[in-house]
Design an enzyme around this catalytic site. Structure first.
Site, PDB file in Angstrom:
ATOM      1  N   SER A   1      48.537 -48.714 -30.660  1.00  0.00           N
ATOM      2  CA  SER A   1      48.962 -47.764 -29.634  1.00  0.00           C
ATOM      3  C   SER A   1      48.335 -46.390 -29.902  1.00  0.00           C
ATOM      4  CB  SER A   1      50.493 -47.713 -29.582  1.00  0.00           C
ATOM      5  OG  SER A   1      50.940 -47.061 -28.417  1.00  0.00           O
TER       6      SER A   1
ATOM      7  N   ASP B   1      53.097 -56.160 -22.083  1.00  0.00           N
ATOM      8  CA  ASP B   1      53.306 -54.827 -22.638  1.00  0.00           C
ATOM      9  C   ASP B   1      53.791 -53.891 -21.531  1.00  0.00           C
ATOM     10  OD1 ASP B   1      52.896 -52.177 -23.657  1.00  0.00           O
ATOM     11  OD2 ASP B   1      51.434 -52.969 -25.083  1.00  0.00           O
TER      12      ASP B   1
ATOM     13  N   HIS C   1      54.615 -54.910 -26.732  1.00  0.00           N
ATOM     14  CA  HIS C   1      54.074 -53.786 -27.505  1.00  0.00           C
ATOM     15  C   HIS C   1      54.631 -53.732 -28.926  1.00  0.00           C
ATOM     16  CE1 HIS C   1      51.690 -50.088 -27.187  1.00  0.00           C
ATOM     17  NE2 HIS C   1      52.638 -49.420 -27.824  1.00  0.00           N
TER      18      HIS C   1
END
Length: 281
Positions: A150, A226, A259
């Protein structure tokens, strides 16, 4: 520069440690985790892979949740996991939101007051932390890779493009590839760098790959489930930039994955093998 040992634990015949030192770049103490595989404990100079974590994380998230040590022990890789930002700076608003301030350093050097006094993660990672590591730990510092998740995927990509001689291999999980075009990046860049968008390009993977692509093949895994995929991550923008510039890229859209660190743990072996192959002496 003094190094304090916070913890050391035996793990897959290697040693998982957590350490702390004073940082000038970050205006206070900084922690990092470091895993030494059994080969390193036996005196072998092993290659090093640095993992950069995402928003809200510390050095602990990757160390505890990714399940990377078993494969690192098999492949003979040293793993480094730094913190994601300075801490306890007493700056107004530092802890008001999850995506700016503490836990959200974005791996850049802030130029705007008051953040510029401490939020200098790029300098920390490219100069200060390497000096500490090389002083206290044996490794093959000529063979290094970098990866992240991320915000940390953003950091891994941008730091590789700007320091490709140091980090020869690179990969990412669900990276923020176009921060200039998404809310997370726009908020962070405005706060840390100011309103002049031309200064933002130095921290945008899409801009950097268009400026000068790397010879390294980039591995990116992105989950299709995600929650941040369409608004914040936008992997198709980086894919197009790589296609336009001839940048080697392996982008894998992983069906049903989100995620979380469950996603990272599912594919960490592939990423460590990617680095081990690229860094093989």
């Amino acid at each position: 520069m003094a190094l304090e040992t916070i913890a050391e634990n035996r793990c897959f015949d290697g040693l998982q440690g957590v350490y702390r030192h004073e940082s000038e770049a970050c205006n206070g103490p900084m922690r990092f985790a470091l895993y030494r595989p059994p080969q390193a404990l036996a005196g072998e100079a092993c290659p090093v892979v640095t993992f950069l974590s995402g928003l809200t994380c510390t050095e602990e998230n990757f160390t505890v949740k990714a399940g990377a040590q078993r494969m690192a022990a098999e492949l003979g890789l040293i793993l480094v996991a730094p913190d994601t930002s300075p801490r306890n700076q007493g700056i107004a608003g530092e802890d008001d939101s999850y995506d700016f301030g503490s836990g959200a350093g974005f791996y850049l050097d802030a130029t705007q007051a008051p953040w510029s006094k401490a939020y200098r993660m790029e300098s920390y990672l490219t100069r200060e932390l390497p000096a500490v590591l090389e002083e206290y730990f044996q490794a093959d510092w000529s063979r290094q890779g970098i990866m992240g998740h991320s915000m940390g995927g953003h950091g891994a990509l941008t730091l590789h493009f700007k320091n490709r001689e140091r980090w020869q291999s690179v990969s990412a999980f669900a990276p923020i590839v176009a921060p200039m075009q998404v809310p997370w990046g726009q908020k962070a860049f405005t706060g840390y760098l100011g309103d002049d968008r031309s200064t933002w390009e130095a921290y945008d993977a899409c801009a950097l790959v268009r400026e000068k692509p790397s010879r390294a093949e980039i591995l990116i895994d992105q989950g299709t489930a995600d929650n941040f995929l369409n608004e914040q991550l936008r992997p198709e923008l980086f894919e197009q930039a790589c296609r336009d510039t001839g940048q080697p890229l392996k982008l894998r859209m992983q069906e049903g994955y989100d995620h979380s660190y469950f996603f990272i743990a599912s594919f960490i072996e592939d990423h460590l093998r990617h680095h081990a192959t690229a860094l093989r002496g």
